[in-house]
Design a protein around this motif. Structure first.
Motif, mmCIF file in Angstrom:
data_model
loop_
_atom_site.group_PDB
_atom_site.id
_atom_site.type_symbol
_atom_site.label_atom_id
_atom_site.label_comp_id
_atom_site.label_asym_id
_atom_site.label_seq_id
_atom_site.Cartn_x
_atom_site.Cartn_y
_atom_site.Cartn_z
ATOM 1 N N LEU A 103 0.852 -1.181 0.000
ATOM 2 C CA LEU A 103 0.000 0.000 0.000
ATOM 3 C C LEU A 103 0.890 1.235 0.000
ATOM 4 O O LEU A 103 1.672 1.445 0.941
ATOM 5 N N PHE A 104 0.786 2.054 -1.054
ATOM 6 C CA PHE A 104 1.609 3.249 -1.186
ATOM 7 C C PHE A 104 0.778 4.475 -0.823
ATOM 8 O O PHE A 104 -0.416 4.565 -1.166
ATOM 9 N N GLY A 105 1.409 5.432 -0.145
ATOM 10 C CA GLY A 105 0.743 6.674 0.229
ATOM 11 C C GLY A 105 1.556 7.435 1.256
ATOM 12 O O GLY A 105 2.675 7.036 1.622
ATOM 13 N N ASP A 106 1.004 8.550 1.714
ATOM 14 C CA ASP A 106 1.650 9.355 2.749
ATOM 15 C C ASP A 106 1.354 8.717 4.101
ATOM 16 O O ASP A 106 0.245 8.830 4.633
ATOM 17 N N LEU A 107 2.356 8.031 4.656
ATOM 18 C CA LEU A 107 2.160 7.267 5.881
ATOM 19 C C LEU A 107 2.449 8.096 7.111
ATOM 20 O O LEU A 107 3.234 9.060 7.076
ATOM 21 N N ASP A 108 1.834 7.701 8.194
ATOM 22 C CA ASP A 108 2.145 8.267 9.499
ATOM 23 C C ASP A 108 3.578 7.885 9.850
ATOM 24 O O ASP A 108 3.965 6.720 9.713
ATOM 25 N N PRO A 109 4.418 8.846 10.278
ATOM 26 C CA PRO A 109 5.805 8.502 10.619
ATOM 27 C C PRO A 109 5.915 7.385 11.657
ATOM 28 O O PRO A 109 6.915 6.655 11.670
ATOM 29 N N LYS A 110 4.911 7.228 12.499
ATOM 30 C CA LYS A 110 4.967 6.157 13.497
ATOM 31 C C LYS A 110 4.809 4.777 12.843
ATOM 32 O O LYS A 110 5.276 3.777 13.378
ATOM 33 N N GLU A 111 4.111 4.721 11.710
ATOM 34 C CA GLU A 111 3.900 3.452 11.015
ATOM 35 C C GLU A 111 4.914 3.208 9.913
ATOM 36 O O GLU A 111 5.123 2.068 9.500
ATOM 37 N N ALA A 112 5.521 4.270 9.407
ATOM 38 C CA ALA A 112 6.478 4.126 8.315
ATOM 39 C C ALA A 112 7.766 3.485 8.822
ATOM 40 O O ALA A 112 8.124 3.583 9.997
ATOM 41 N N GLY A 113 8.449 2.836 7.915
ATOM 42 C CA GLY A 113 9.716 2.198 8.243
ATOM 43 C C GLY A 113 10.866 2.874 7.533
ATOM 44 O O GLY A 113 10.736 3.986 7.018
ATOM 45 N N ASP A 114 11.982 2.174 7.492
ATOM 46 C CA ASP A 114 13.179 2.702 6.829
ATOM 47 C C ASP A 114 13.234 2.188 5.396
ATOM 48 O O ASP A 114 12.677 1.151 5.060
ATOM 49 N N GLY A 115 13.928 2.925 4.560
ATOM 50 C CA GLY A 115 14.095 2.513 3.182
ATOM 51 C C GLY A 115 12.944 2.959 2.309
ATOM 52 O O GLY A 115 11.878 3.373 2.782
ATOM 53 N N HIS A 116 13.165 2.866 1.011
ATOM 54 C CA HIS A 116 12.186 3.315 0.026
ATOM 55 C C HIS A 116 11.984 2.186 -0.974
ATOM 56 O O HIS A 116 12.928 1.522 -1.377
ATOM 57 N N THR A 117 10.749 1.942 -1.381
ATOM 58 C CA THR A 117 10.450 0.926 -2.376
ATOM 59 C C THR A 117 9.768 1.572 -3.569
ATOM 60 O O THR A 117 9.007 2.533 -3.413
ATOM 61 N N SER A 118 10.060 1.052 -4.750
ATOM 62 C CA SER A 118 9.548 1.661 -5.979
ATOM 63 C C SER A 118 8.045 1.436 -6.095
ATOM 64 O O SER A 118 7.536 0.343 -5.820
ATOM 65 N N SER A 119 7.356 2.480 -6.529
ATOM 66 C CA SER A 119 5.903 2.397 -6.730
ATOM 67 C C SER A 119 5.530 2.335 -8.198
ATOM 68 O O SER A 119 4.358 2.391 -8.541
ATOM 69 N N ARG A 120 6.509 2.197 -9.076
ATOM 70 C CA ARG A 120 6.222 2.136 -10.507
ATOM 71 C C ARG A 120 5.584 0.802 -10.873
ATOM 72 O O ARG A 120 5.860 -0.225 -10.262
ATOM 73 N N SER A 121 4.756 0.820 -11.889
ATOM 74 C CA SER A 121 4.125 -0.410 -12.358
ATOM 75 C C SER A 121 5.176 -1.342 -12.939
ATOM 76 O O SER A 121 6.199 -0.913 -13.472
ATOM 77 N N LEU A 122 4.896 -2.632 -12.839
ATOM 78 C CA LEU A 122 5.834 -3.640 -13.301
ATOM 79 C C LEU A 122 5.872 -3.650 -14.824
ATOM 80 O O LEU A 122 4.841 -3.711 -15.491
#
Length: 292
Positions: free
Chosen positions: A88-107
């Motif tokens: 699930l991609f979106g603007d997350l609450d910093p308390k729920e967000a983790g470290d690192g970034h994952t690509s949201s581009r379509s496969l």
């Protein structure tokens, strides 16, 4: 004065001991894993009624998404675990967000081959040429066969057309599913019947877009409308089954003996010897007197 110095020294010692005790009681234990187990009823995607059942859920947070790997029950002999992998991609609450970034581009379709081989190791997968669509929109899938096992790898990205306000975020879904003696239709039923069970509490988060309008031809005169077609289709042909040849045993019967044919006597009849007669003697008829 000596008494005051003594009390001061005692106070310093007591304070030092208290500080040490306080340090030893305040520590907590943490794990270094970036994933955590969550209850099955919090899964972001639910399989259709009838299964497969959810057996375990692992959750991981990124700075821009939350991912769940939902393990599914399996009866297949193919190595590996059946699963839904959801992001699930979106603007997350910093308390729920983790470290690192994952690509949201379509496969990209050029990359799906390597992704399928990694997910279903040891099985030759083929991309299906059919166009398929569930209630969330079009999706793609590949099929592979290994003995009596059939495997499906499906992918779908839910993303609405971007707008200035709203229609933000996306949902990325993968399905890895293998089954013994399964058909392509049975495996596809999971891609058609799953339900997205989570959302972000943000008024701008809407990867589905606006609801589609009702077709103008619905309920009006026009061509016939039939139920879902029951046509058969298969991306990968099943392996030919070798049926053992049945040997029919025929009980051997002895031939009947040839019939005895009595030969007809050839030549004149031979009279019996004197004194022997097979039949009683018949006296000759009386001789009629000649008419005078």
């Amino acid at each position: 004065m000596p008494t005051k110095r003594l009390f001061a020294k005692v106070g310093i010692v007591v304070g030092f001991v208290t500080a040490i005790a306080g340090c030893s009681q305040g520590a907590s234990i943490h794990t270094s894993s970036v994933q955590k187990s969550v209850p099955a009823d919090t899964a972001y995607v639910l399989p259709p009624p009838g299964g497969p059942a959810i057996v375990h859920v692992l959750e991981r947070g990124y700075s821009n998404a939350i991912q769940q790997e939902i393990s599914l029950a399996t009866d297949s002999s193919v190595a590996g675990q059946n699963y839904f992998r959801v992001k699930l991609f979106g603007d997350l609450d910093p308390k729920e967000a983790g470290d690192g970034h994952t690509s949201s581009r379509s496969l990209a379709l050029t990359n799906i081959g390597s992704e399928m081989r990694s997910a279903v190791r040891g099985v030759a997968m083929s991309k299906s040429p059919y166009f398929v669509q569930n209630r969330y929109g079009p999706f793609g899938y590949g099929i592979g066969r290994s003995g009596n096992d059939l495997c499906l790898y499906g992918w779908q990205n839910l993303r609405s057309r971007p707008a200035l306000i709203g229609n933000k975020g996306s949902v990325d879904i993968r399905l890895r599913l293998c089954g013994t003696n399964a058909t392509e239709r049975e495996l596809l039923a999971v891609m058609y019947g799953y339900t997205v069970n989570a959302y972000l509490s943000d008024s701008n988060w809407n990867p589905y877009g606006s609801p589609p309008a009702v077709p103008e031809t619905l309920g009006a005169a026009g061509p016939d409308v039939y139920p879902v077609a029951n046509n058969e289709f298969q991306t990968v042909a099943p392996e030919p089954t070798v049926t053992p040849r049945r040997v029919r045993r025929v009980q051997r019967q002895e031939a009947p003996p040839p019939p005895v044919v009595e030969e007809e006597p050839i030549g004149p009849a031979v009279p019996p010897p004197p004194g022997v007669s097979d039949a009683p003697a018949v006296p000759p008829p009386p001789v009629a007197e000649a008419a005078h």
